[in-house]
Design an enzyme around this catalytic site. Structure first.
Site, PDB file in Angstrom:
ATOM      1  N   GLU A  34      10.416  -2.097   0.758  1.00 22.19           N
ATOM      2  CA  GLU A  34       9.994  -1.436   1.066  1.00 22.19           C
ATOM      3  C   GLU A  34      10.477   0.306   1.221  1.00 22.19           C
ATOM      4  O   GLU A  34       9.462   1.338   0.557  1.00 22.19           O
ATOM      5  CB  GLU A  34      11.062  -0.995   2.900  1.00 22.19           C
ATOM      6  CG  GLU A  34      10.136  -1.282   4.066  1.00 22.19           C
ATOM      7  CD  GLU A  34       8.945  -1.283   4.501  1.00 22.19           C
ATOM      8  OE1 GLU A  34       8.794  -0.596   4.068  1.00 22.19           O
ATOM      9  OE2 GLU A  34       8.024  -1.842   4.481  1.00 22.19           O
ATOM     10  N   TYR A 117      11.241   6.643   8.104  1.00 26.44           N
ATOM     11  CA  TYR A 117      10.037   5.697   8.550  1.00 26.44           C
ATOM     12  C   TYR A 117      10.520   3.775   7.912  1.00 26.44           C
ATOM     13  O   TYR A 117      10.962   2.900   8.919  1.00 26.44           O
ATOM     14  CB  TYR A 117       9.016   6.008   7.006  1.00 26.44           C
ATOM     15  CG  TYR A 117       8.535   4.897   7.087  1.00 26.44           C
ATOM     16  CD1 TYR A 117       7.114   4.064   7.211  1.00 26.44           C
ATOM     17  CD2 TYR A 117       8.550   3.706   5.358  1.00 26.44           C
ATOM     18  CE1 TYR A 117       6.924   3.172   7.264  1.00 26.44           C
ATOM     19  CE2 TYR A 117       7.635   2.782   4.901  1.00 26.44           C
ATOM     20  CZ  TYR A 117       6.950   1.652   5.870  1.00 26.44           C
ATOM     21  OH  TYR A 117       6.429   1.112   5.907  1.00 26.44           O
ATOM     22  N   ASP A 135       3.695   5.559   8.086  1.00 28.07           N
ATOM     23  CA  ASP A 135       3.695   5.342   7.269  1.00 28.07           C
ATOM     24  C   ASP A 135       2.510   6.568   7.035  1.00 28.07           C
ATOM     25  O   ASP A 135       1.352   6.394   8.007  1.00 28.07           O
ATOM     26  CB  ASP A 135       3.679   4.458   6.280  1.00 28.07           C
ATOM     27  CG  ASP A 135       2.442   3.633   6.024  1.00 28.07           C
ATOM     28  OD1 ASP A 135       1.251   3.925   7.056  1.00 28.07           O
ATOM     29  OD2 ASP A 135       2.149   2.711   5.090  1.00 28.07           O
ATOM     30  N   CYS A 189      -9.508   1.653   5.928  1.00 31.68           N
ATOM     31  CA  CYS A 189      -9.669   2.673   6.099  1.00 31.68           C
ATOM     32  C   CYS A 189      -8.897   3.705   5.037  1.00 31.68           C
ATOM     33  O   CYS A 189      -7.892   4.367   5.398  1.00 31.68           O
ATOM     34  CB  CYS A 189      -8.586   3.060   7.708  1.00 31.68           C
ATOM     35  SG  CYS A 189      -9.277   4.305   8.122  1.00 31.68           S
TER      36      CYS A 189
END
Length: 294
Positions: A34, A117, A135, A189
């Site tokens: 991450e 996050y 995010d 997307c």
């Protein structure tokens, strides 16, 4: 709302086989992924991540290394302060948390370098908790599918609550939806060329509205000639050196603008990425007083 059944069906078939998603990956290894993935593409992260988890499979292994070793192993992932934060976090995990990344979001937020996050991503993806993981990709999917906007706009406090409202009550399904929303934003997307013909969602407010254009003015971020590039060149010299180097070696690494070079070096010293020895040489953090041999 978003059809989570359709989203999960798509994700089960389309999700990328990324190593940090596989069974048996620890919370520490997911935390490393991450941190590395922030502002950095998967294709650049994956080989470095594999090297790191093999070299430092638990926090105490990294804590035993010096900062210079960690910076050198970070290579050219960019934003190297992330490497120093991970090293600091490893020391705290080894000393205060039994060499294990905690599962609680609030405890995670108390660790060095762990923001909102990252804390929620670890809680969700490592420990299966029903927490919203928001995010840029998730915000864009929600903006389009739910609100009919091409862009999400600036992050806001409401983003977490709004995303949480989309999660199923079932914890396992909720974790799947969190991962699937991120994957949909990364693969379909996308910001510039969304593949609406490949989207698994049966309804999208943005498509229904005729895909209205964004009113956000995009600024192209150049890299060539920037202070960031200058910093990278100076760090390259120190990563490749077998010990502290003289100032002239750094001068040769960025000859085009002495003022910019001096500014870049000063910022590296301020950020703690570079140290100066007593006799005026320069080295990676943690190596100013060592006889590093490569």
């Amino acid at each position: 709302m978003i059809d989570t059944d359709a989203l999960l069906t798509w994700y089960s078939a389309a999700a990328r086989d990324l190593p940090w998603r596989r069974p048996g990956v620890s919370g520490w290894q997911i935390l490393i992924s991450e941190i590395m993935l922030q502002q950095t593409p998967v294709v650049r992260v994956e080989p470095i991540w594999r090297e790191w988890v093999a070299r430092w499979p638990v926090p105490s292994a990294m804590a035993a290394a010096n900062q210079g070793e960690v910076l050198r192993a970070w290579g050219k992932l960019g934003y190297p302060r992330r490497a120093l934060r991970l090293h600091e976090c490893a020391r705290v995990l080894a000393a205060d948390h039994g060499d294990v990344v905690p599962a609680d979001v609030d405890v995670l937020l108390g660790l060095p370098g762990i923001g909102a996050y990252t804390a929620r991503a670890v809680a969700c993806f490592a420990y299966g908790q029903r927490v919203p993981v928001v995010d840029t990709n998730v915000r864009r999917v929600v903006a389009r599918a739910v609100h009919g906007r091409a862009e999400a706009g600036n992050p806001a406090a409401r983003d977490l609550a709004e995303t949480e409202s989309l999660l199923p009550r079932d914890v396992e399904r909720a974790c799947g939806v969190s991962a699937a929303l991120m994957e949909l934003g990364a693969l379909v997307c996308t910001a510039r060329t969304p593949g609406c013909d490949r989207c698994p969602l049966p309804a999208c407010a943005w498509v229904s509205a005729g895909r209205p254009p964004s009113d956000v003015v995009r600024r192209t971020q150049k890299y060539d000639g920037t202070d960031r590039q200058a910093r990278g060149r100076l760090l390259d010299v120190l990563r490749g050196a077998s010990g502290p180097v003289e100032r002239v070696a750094l001068d040769l690494a960025w000859p085009r603008d002495p003022g910019q070079r001096a500014r870049a070096l000063d910022s590296l010293l301020v950020d703690g990425l570079v140290e100066q020895t007593r006799d005026g040489l320069f080295a990676l953090a943690g190596e100013a007083g060592s006889d590093h041999d490569g």
